[in-house]
Design an enzyme around this catalytic site. Structure first.
Site, PDB file in Angstrom:
ATOM      1  N   GLY A 131      -1.402 -11.918  -5.027  1.00 35.53           N
ATOM      2  CA  GLY A 131      -2.834 -11.600  -5.092  1.00 35.53           C
ATOM      3  C   GLY A 131      -3.098 -10.144  -4.747  1.00 35.53           C
ATOM      4  O   GLY A 131      -3.961  -9.501  -5.346  1.00 35.53           O
ATOM      5  N   ARG A 136       0.825  -1.212   0.000  1.00 33.59           N
ATOM      6  CA  ARG A 136       0.000   0.000   0.000  1.00 33.59           C
ATOM      7  C   ARG A 136       0.860   1.263   0.000  1.00 33.59           C
ATOM      8  O   ARG A 136       0.456   2.290  -0.541  1.00 33.59           O
ATOM      9  CB  ARG A 136      -0.951  -0.032   1.204  1.00 33.59           C
ATOM     10  CG  ARG A 136      -2.096  -1.063   0.993  1.00 33.59           C
ATOM     11  CD  ARG A 136      -2.694  -1.501   2.312  1.00 33.59           C
ATOM     12  NE  ARG A 136      -3.867  -2.358   2.155  1.00 33.59           N
ATOM     13  CZ  ARG A 136      -3.851  -3.661   1.878  1.00 33.59           C
ATOM     14  NH1 ARG A 136      -2.709  -4.281   1.666  1.00 33.59           N
ATOM     15  NH2 ARG A 136      -4.971  -4.346   1.775  1.00 33.59           N
ATOM     16  N   SER A 190     -12.833  -9.571   2.556  1.00 35.64           N
ATOM     17  CA  SER A 190     -11.546  -9.587   1.862  1.00 35.64           C
ATOM     18  C   SER A 190     -10.989  -8.178   1.776  1.00 35.64           C
ATOM     19  O   SER A 190     -11.603  -7.286   1.190  1.00 35.64           O
ATOM     20  CB  SER A 190     -11.714 -10.155   0.449  1.00 35.64           C
ATOM     21  OG  SER A 190     -10.631  -9.765  -0.363  1.00 35.64           O
ATOM     22  N   ASP A 207      -4.161 -15.483   7.159  1.00 35.86           N
ATOM     23  CA  ASP A 207      -2.895 -15.963   6.591  1.00 35.86           C
ATOM     24  C   ASP A 207      -2.131 -16.885   7.543  1.00 35.86           C
ATOM     25  O   ASP A 207      -1.106 -17.457   7.162  1.00 35.86           O
ATOM     26  CB  ASP A 207      -2.001 -14.776   6.220  1.00 35.86           C
ATOM     27  CG  ASP A 207      -2.529 -14.049   4.993  1.00 35.86           C
ATOM     28  OD1 ASP A 207      -3.346 -14.631   4.253  1.00 35.86           O
ATOM     29  OD2 ASP A 207      -2.134 -12.886   4.776  1.00 35.86           O
ATOM     30  N   LYS A 214      -6.392 -19.405  -1.611  1.00 31.83           N
ATOM     31  CA  LYS A 214      -5.147 -18.676  -1.360  1.00 31.83           C
ATOM     32  C   LYS A 214      -4.093 -19.115  -2.389  1.00 31.83           C
ATOM     33  O   LYS A 214      -4.437 -19.696  -3.409  1.00 31.83           O
ATOM     34  CB  LYS A 214      -4.694 -18.906   0.082  1.00 31.83           C
ATOM     35  CG  LYS A 214      -5.617 -18.253   1.115  1.00 31.83           C
ATOM     36  CD  LYS A 214      -5.586 -16.744   0.997  1.00 31.83           C
ATOM     37  CE  LYS A 214      -6.590 -16.085   1.909  1.00 31.83           C
ATOM     38  NZ  LYS A 214      -6.744 -14.654   1.601  1.00 31.83           N
ATOM     39  N   ARG A 238       3.634 -19.883   2.630  1.00 28.69           N
ATOM     40  CA  ARG A 238       3.254 -20.097   4.038  1.00 28.69           C
ATOM     41  C   ARG A 238       3.148 -21.587   4.384  1.00 28.69           C
ATOM     42  O   ARG A 238       3.364 -21.980   5.525  1.00 28.69           O
ATOM     43  CB  ARG A 238       1.956 -19.367   4.352  1.00 28.69           C
ATOM     44  CG  ARG A 238       2.082 -17.861   4.167  1.00 28.69           C
ATOM     45  CD  ARG A 238       1.016 -17.115   4.930  1.00 28.69           C
ATOM     46  NE  ARG A 238       0.743 -15.805   4.356  1.00 28.69           N
ATOM     47  CZ  ARG A 238       1.513 -14.730   4.479  1.00 28.69           C
ATOM     48  NH1 ARG A 238       2.633 -14.794   5.165  1.00 28.69           N
ATOM     49  NH2 ARG A 238       1.176 -13.584   3.919  1.00 28.69           N
ATOM     50  N   GLN A 288      -8.481  -7.390   0.073  1.00 34.02           N
ATOM     51  CA  GLN A 288      -8.082  -7.115  -1.319  1.00 34.02           C
ATOM     52  C   GLN A 288      -9.262  -6.572  -2.112  1.00 34.02           C
ATOM     53  O   GLN A 288      -9.112  -5.626  -2.889  1.00 34.02           O
ATOM     54  CB  GLN A 288      -7.512  -8.388  -1.954  1.00 34.02           C
ATOM     55  CG  GLN A 288      -6.175  -8.775  -1.332  1.00 34.02           C
ATOM     56  CD  GLN A 288      -5.593 -10.065  -1.879  1.00 34.02           C
ATOM     57  OE1 GLN A 288      -6.224 -10.734  -2.701  1.00 34.02           O
ATOM     58  NE2 GLN A 288      -4.413 -10.420  -1.427  1.00 34.02           N
TER      59      GLN A 288
HETATM   60  C1  S3P Z   1      -4.178  -9.096   1.922  1.00 37.99           C
HETATM   61  C2  S3P Z   1      -5.422  -9.584   2.166  1.00 37.99           C
HETATM   62  C3  S3P Z   1      -5.727 -11.006   2.399  1.00 37.99           C
HETATM   63  C4  S3P Z   1      -4.471 -11.797   2.720  1.00 37.99           C
HETATM   64  C5  S3P Z   1      -3.331 -11.458   1.808  1.00 37.99           C
HETATM   65  C6  S3P Z   1      -2.983  -9.973   1.918  1.00 37.99           C
HETATM   66  C7  S3P Z   1      -4.000  -7.647   1.700  1.00 37.99           C
HETATM   67  O1  S3P Z   1      -6.314 -11.552   1.231  1.00 37.99           O
HETATM   68  O2  S3P Z   1      -4.749 -13.177   2.657  1.00 37.99           O
HETATM   69  O3  S3P Z   1      -2.167 -12.212   2.143  1.00 37.99           O
HETATM   70  O4  S3P Z   1      -2.857  -7.154   1.745  1.00 37.99           O
HETATM   71  O5  S3P Z   1      -5.009  -6.969   1.464  1.00 37.99           O
HETATM   72  P1  S3P Z   1      -7.910 -11.519   0.986  1.00 37.99           P
HETATM   73  O6  S3P Z   1      -8.321 -10.124   0.793  1.00 37.99           O
HETATM   74  O7  S3P Z   1      -8.111 -12.345  -0.261  1.00 37.99           O
HETATM   75  O8  S3P Z   1      -8.520 -12.153   2.216  1.00 37.99           O
END
Ligand code: S3P
Length: 434
Positions: free
Chosen positions: A99, A32, A172, A320, A347, A393, A174
């Site tokens: 991701g 970020r 989520s 995580d 994941k 992980r 993300q």
């Molecule tokens: C993350 C959100 C999580 C997490 C990933 C990092 C982030 O994923 O599992 O390792 O930085 O926003 P999800 O939003 O798919 O839960």
């Protein structure tokens, strides 16, 4: 511990874990800091930035869009191009295994009036993208992808977005963050609600950079068109990385470890709550706030763990950490049940299936269900060969399991550890006493 082939490690059991360590910077916050720094006005400096493969993919993506980013090994400096200063990339953006990079970037790219294509490695190209494509399309972005926009590569043609109110079916960060980033470019207030609050690093960092934000109980509203201002950011240690050392110290006898400078944002501390409920001795010391994020030192001592039931709102707060928690459960007295954790199936790999098959190889009784698993703990884990399935992980959790196995454990496919924790094996060796 010895490397055999490039991608395999043999780890012998230890007698204890001891020492004082720090873990690398938080992965979510590092991503970020680059993204907001790139679209802010001025130069953002970031100390404690995680130089793992995932974050380097984010850095490369913004360089490809004309953002100057310097890194002297200590401080990363992002020369922000302003809200509307990104340039059309001349090639496909490769997000690697990350991701967070692909989903957050897709949100940001939805707001740009140029064409871009994002993709990733063989694992990322199997992960669901509809969860961001659908709301971003509703905002007016044109996004095409394989299987009707469900899978990367994604081709994005963005600009002039409408604000929406979005009820996300999944908790989520993300998804939430992708919509928040697009919301910076929408005409009005874009809201996202989620079933249970996911990690709130975006909310905190948006506020730090001066975005117009309203936070309410089940979500957040971002107002579009507000310019961001560069910041000086100090990234705390990643609790997701610290979790492996927490579990290592808890399950090995006569152990004590102090992990300094760990991010303890309440949306991330589910692992501490779960391990404490299992009987784990974990103390938070020297609690403080840095760059808008709570930070503490963690003192962990070996403990007799017992099985617990894990479900509900703690799950997104520990999402995580389940590979590490599964290892703790395998060494606990009695049965641990994990439910409401279907997200683990999408994941970096299917983490329910991956942990179940690996733990069974070590003699643990594991029953899988759609949204979780039951693990019956045992006195001492068996030994043999296990594999990460390309998931960082899983590789680190199995390495921790090997500390209390009856004999040497061979963990294969370990190169992936570099995505989030390049120094993991050196640090594990440093604290291991044999
Ligand atoms: C993350 C959100 C999580 C997490 C990933 C990092 C982030 O994923 O599992 O390792 O930085 O926003 P999800 O939003 O798919 O839960």
């Amino acid at each position: 511990m010895s490397g055999e082939t490039v991608d395999t490690i043999t780890i012998r059991p230890v007698s204890s874990i001891k020492g004082e360590i720090t873990v690398p910077g938080d992965k979510s916050i590092s991503h970020r800091s680059i993204m907001l720094g790139a679209i802010a006005n001025g130069v953002t400096s970031v100390k404690g930035f995680l130089r793992g493969d995932d974050n380097m993919a984010t850095m490369a993506a913004f360089r490809a869009m004309g953002v100057v980013i310097d890194d002297d090994g200590e401080t990363v400096r992002i020369h922000g191009n302003g809200l509307h200063g990104l340039k059309e990339p001349t090639n496909v953006i490769d997000c690697g295994n990350s991701g967070t990079t692909i989903r957050l970037l897709t949100g940001l790219l939805a707001g740009q009036s140029f064409f871009s294509v994002v993709t990733g490695d063989q694992y990322l190209r199997k992960r669901p993208m509809k969860r961001v494509v659908e709301p971003l399309s509703r905002m007016g972005a044109q996004i095409l992808g394989r299987e009707k926009g469900s899978l990367a590569p994604l081709a994005i043609s963005g600009g002039s977005l409408n604000a929406i109110g979005y009820e996300s079916p999944v908790s989520s960060a993300q998804v939430k963050s992708a919509i928040m980033l697009a919301g910076l470019y929408a005409d009005g207030g874009t809201s996202v609600r989620e079933p249970t609050l996911s990690r709130d690093h975006s909310e905190r960092m948006f506020q730090l950079f001066g975005a117009s934000l309203e936070i309410f109980k089940s979500g957040v509203t971002v107002r579009g068109g507000v310019e961001l201002q560069a910041q000086e950011i100090i990234v705390p240690g990643d609790i997701s990385s610290a979790a492996f050392f927490m579990v290592a110290a808890l399950i090995t006898p006569d152990s004590e470890i102090l992990i300094r400078n760990v991010g303890v944002n309440p949306t991330r501390t589910g692992v501490i709550d779960i391990l404490k409920s299992m009987g784990g001795s974990i103390q938070l010391q020297n609690e403080r706030e840095i760059s808008g994020e709570p930070v503490a030192d963690l003192l962990i001592k070996s403990s007799r763990l017992k099985g617990v039931d894990i479900c509900g709102s703690v799950v997104p707060r520990a999402i995580d950490e389940f590979p590490a928690i599964c290892v703790a459960a395998s060494c606990a007295e009695g049965r641990t049940t994990i439910r409401d954790a279907r997200e683990l199936r999408v994941k970096e790999t299917d983490r329910i299936a991956a942990m179940a098959s690996n733990l069974r190889r070590l003699g643990v009784i594991v029953e899988e269900c759609d949204d979780g698993m039951d693990i019956t703990g045992m006195e001492r884990l068996g030994c043999g060969e296990v594999t990460s399935f390309g998931d960082h992980r899983i590789a680190m959790a199995l390495s921790v399991a090997s500390l209390v196995a009856t004999d040497a454990l061979v963990v294969s496919d370990i190169d992936c550890v570099a995505t989030s924790f390049p120094s993991f094996f050196q640090l594990l060796e440093k604290v291991s006493r044999r």
